[in-house]
Design a protein around this motif. Sequence first.
Motif, PDB file in Angstrom:
ATOM      1  N   GLU A 139      17.202  70.673  64.152  1.00 16.02           N
ATOM      2  CA  GLU A 139      16.866  71.425  62.948  1.00 16.02           C
ATOM      3  C   GLU A 139      18.021  71.285  61.974  1.00 16.02           C
ATOM      4  N   GLU A 140      17.712  70.831  60.793  1.00 14.82           N
ATOM      5  CA  GLU A 140      18.745  70.551  59.803  1.00 14.82           C
ATOM      6  C   GLU A 140      19.506  71.812  59.385  1.00 14.82           C
ATOM      7  N   ASN A 141      18.834  72.984  59.376  1.00 13.67           N
ATOM      8  CA  ASN A 141      19.496  74.212  58.929  1.00 13.67           C
ATOM      9  C   ASN A 141      20.465  74.790  59.964  1.00 13.67           C
ATOM     10  N   VAL A 142      20.487  74.274  61.161  1.00 14.66           N
ATOM     11  CA  VAL A 142      21.467  74.689  62.178  1.00 14.66           C
ATOM     12  C   VAL A 142      22.186  73.442  62.712  1.00 14.66           C
ATOM     13  N   LEU A 143      22.662  72.638  61.792  1.00 14.87           N
ATOM     14  CA  LEU A 143      23.253  71.342  62.107  1.00 14.87           C
ATOM     15  C   LEU A 143      24.416  71.440  63.095  1.00 14.87           C
ATOM     16  N   LEU A 144      25.348  72.357  62.850  1.00 18.05           N
ATOM     17  CA  LEU A 144      26.510  72.474  63.742  1.00 18.05           C
ATOM     18  C   LEU A 144      26.104  72.873  65.152  1.00 18.05           C
ATOM     19  N   ALA A 145      25.171  73.780  65.269  1.00 17.92           N
ATOM     20  CA  ALA A 145      24.710  74.212  66.592  1.00 17.92           C
ATOM     21  C   ALA A 145      24.039  73.060  67.336  1.00 17.92           C
ATOM     22  N   LYS A 146      23.258  72.272  66.625  1.00 16.43           N
ATOM     23  CA  LYS A 146      22.565  71.155  67.270  1.00 16.43           C
ATOM     24  C   LYS A 146      23.542  70.033  67.650  1.00 16.43           C
ATOM     25  N   GLU A 147      24.572  69.824  66.840  1.00 12.94           N
ATOM     26  CA  GLU A 147      25.603  68.850  67.212  1.00 12.94           C
ATOM     27  C   GLU A 147      26.353  69.316  68.451  1.00 12.94           C
ATOM     28  N   HIS A 148      26.619  70.621  68.524  1.00 11.71           N
ATOM     29  CA  HIS A 148      27.276  71.188  69.707  1.00 11.71           C
ATOM     30  C   HIS A 148      26.371  71.035  70.942  1.00 11.71           C
ATOM     31  N   GLU A 149      25.077  71.254  70.766  1.00 14.08           N
ATOM     32  CA  GLU A 149      24.127  71.078  71.868  1.00 14.08           C
ATOM     33  C   GLU A 149      24.144  69.635  72.368  1.00 14.08           C
ATOM     34  N   ALA A 150      24.206  68.670  71.439  1.00 20.33           N
ATOM     35  CA  ALA A 150      24.257  67.256  71.825  1.00 20.33           C
ATOM     36  C   ALA A 150      25.543  66.955  72.594  1.00 20.33           C
ATOM     37  N   ASP A 151      26.662  67.548  72.177  1.00 22.07           N
ATOM     38  CA  ASP A 151      27.935  67.355  72.889  1.00 22.07           C
ATOM     39  C   ASP A 151      27.847  67.902  74.306  1.00 22.07           C
ATOM     40  N   ILE A 152      27.270  69.082  74.456  1.00 21.98           N
ATOM     41  CA  ILE A 152      27.124  69.698  75.778  1.00 21.98           C
ATOM     42  C   ILE A 152      26.226  68.839  76.663  1.00 21.98           C
ATOM     43  N   LEU A 153      25.121  68.357  76.123  1.00 24.80           N
ATOM     44  CA  LEU A 153      24.226  67.485  76.896  1.00 24.80           C
ATOM     45  C   LEU A 153      24.940  66.223  77.351  1.00 24.80           C
ATOM     46  N   ARG A 154      25.706  65.607  76.446  1.00 28.01           N
ATOM     47  CA  ARG A 154      26.448  64.379  76.775  1.00 28.01           C
ATOM     48  C   ARG A 154      27.459  64.631  77.894  1.00 28.01           C
ATOM     49  N   GLN A 155      28.183  65.761  77.808  1.00 26.60           N
ATOM     50  CA  GLN A 155      29.170  66.091  78.840  1.00 26.60           C
ATOM     51  C   GLN A 155      28.491  66.345  80.184  1.00 26.60           C
ATOM     52  N   GLN A 156      27.348  67.045  80.170  1.00 28.24           N
ATOM     53  CA  GLN A 156      26.626  67.308  81.418  1.00 28.24           C
ATOM     54  C   GLN A 156      26.082  66.019  82.021  1.00 28.24           C
ATOM     55  N   MET A 157      25.570  65.122  81.180  1.00 30.73           N
ATOM     56  CA  MET A 157      25.081  63.836  81.693  1.00 30.73           C
ATOM     57  C   MET A 157      26.228  63.031  82.294  1.00 30.73           C
ATOM     58  N   ALA A 158      27.410  63.078  81.673  1.00 32.91           N
ATOM     59  CA  ALA A 158      28.575  62.376  82.218  1.00 32.91           C
ATOM     60  C   ALA A 158      28.930  62.933  83.597  1.00 32.91           C
ATOM     61  N   ARG A 159      28.924  64.260  83.746  1.00 34.37           N
ATOM     62  CA  ARG A 159      29.206  64.864  85.062  1.00 34.37           C
ATOM     63  C   ARG A 159      28.173  64.437  86.097  1.00 34.37           C
ATOM     64  N   ASP A 160      26.899  64.409  85.704  1.00 31.00           N
ATOM     65  CA  ASP A 160      25.842  63.990  86.628  1.00 31.00           C
ATOM     66  C   ASP A 160      25.993  62.520  87.018  1.00 31.00           C
ATOM     67  N   LEU A 161      26.349  61.668  86.050  1.00 28.13           N
ATOM     68  CA  LEU A 161      26.559  60.247  86.349  1.00 28.13           C
ATOM     69  C   LEU A 161      27.747  60.050  87.285  1.00 28.13           C
ATOM     70  N   VAL A 162      28.812  60.811  87.078  1.00 25.76           N
ATOM     71  CA  VAL A 162      29.974  60.730  87.969  1.00 25.76           C
ATOM     72  C   VAL A 162      29.580  61.151  89.378  1.00 25.76           C
ATOM     73  N   SER A 163      28.781  62.190  89.480  1.00 23.28           N
ATOM     74  CA  SER A 163      28.330  62.651  90.795  1.00 23.28           C
ATOM     75  C   SER A 163      27.539  61.555  91.519  1.00 23.28           C
ATOM     76  N   ILE A 164      26.667  60.873  90.797  1.00 20.27           N
ATOM     77  CA  ILE A 164      25.898  59.769  91.383  1.00 20.27           C
ATOM     78  C   ILE A 164      26.833  58.634  91.798  1.00 20.27           C
ATOM     79  N   ALA A 165      27.768  58.286  90.918  1.00 22.82           N
ATOM     80  CA  ALA A 165      28.718  57.208  91.222  1.00 22.82           C
ATOM     81  C   ALA A 165      29.563  57.558  92.448  1.00 22.82           C
ATOM     82  N   MET A 166      30.020  58.800  92.543  1.00 24.70           N
ATOM     83  CA  MET A 166      30.842  59.214  93.691  1.00 24.70           C
ATOM     84  C   MET A 166      30.046  59.135  94.999  1.00 24.70           C
ATOM     85  N   ARG A 167      28.770  59.503  94.969  1.00 26.44           N
ATOM     86  CA  ARG A 167      27.942  59.382  96.179  1.00 26.44           C
ATOM     87  C   ARG A 167      27.830  57.922  96.607  1.00 26.44           C
TER      88      ARG A 167
END
Length: 178
Positions: A139-167
């Motif tokens: 949503e364009e009217n909550v741009l900063l919040a949505k950018e923060h949401e994208a950052d959180i998603l990216r960090q969580q995906m990185a943690r999940d990928l590391v978990s898969i790689a470690m296994r």
Amino acid sequence: MAMVKTRSGRNCAPLAAWAAICGVLALSGCGFRLAGSESLPGVLARPYLALKDPYTDFSREFEHQLKSAGATLQPLRANSTATIEVIKDLVEQRTLSVSALNIPTEYELTYTVTFAVLGTDAELLAPQTISLSKDYSFEENVLLAKEHEADILRQQMARDLVSIAMRRLTSLKARPVP
């Protein structure tokens, strides 16, 4: 503290303690382990970590998890027992939908990582590509919040990928791949 007694008037505390001990023994006997408690094989005791970019979310988390698993990362490839090479570490964003005014309303983030493990004289793990995708509304009217949401998603995906790689690394055998 109230005492719990059976119908016959006996105390239940010894029975509860015995049940708890049996439960712990059953869980440990079946091979149950806490997530992330697997140890790395000996060939990865002193790995050299070859990263394209050491500042990505995946790279930082991967380095942290390797150290937590007991690996002593080597600054020089020559001193290492194996080389973990991260060949690809890529985050892509794709527009999934747009509004009637041609404004994006939904995006998809895809995080892709490719890594391989090389021993001193042979390839121990062929290149492995793992990828995760998540979508999120925009949503364009909550741009900063949505950018923060994208950052959180990216960090969580990185943690999940590391978990898969470690296994995959913990299941690695010390012999070369044919």
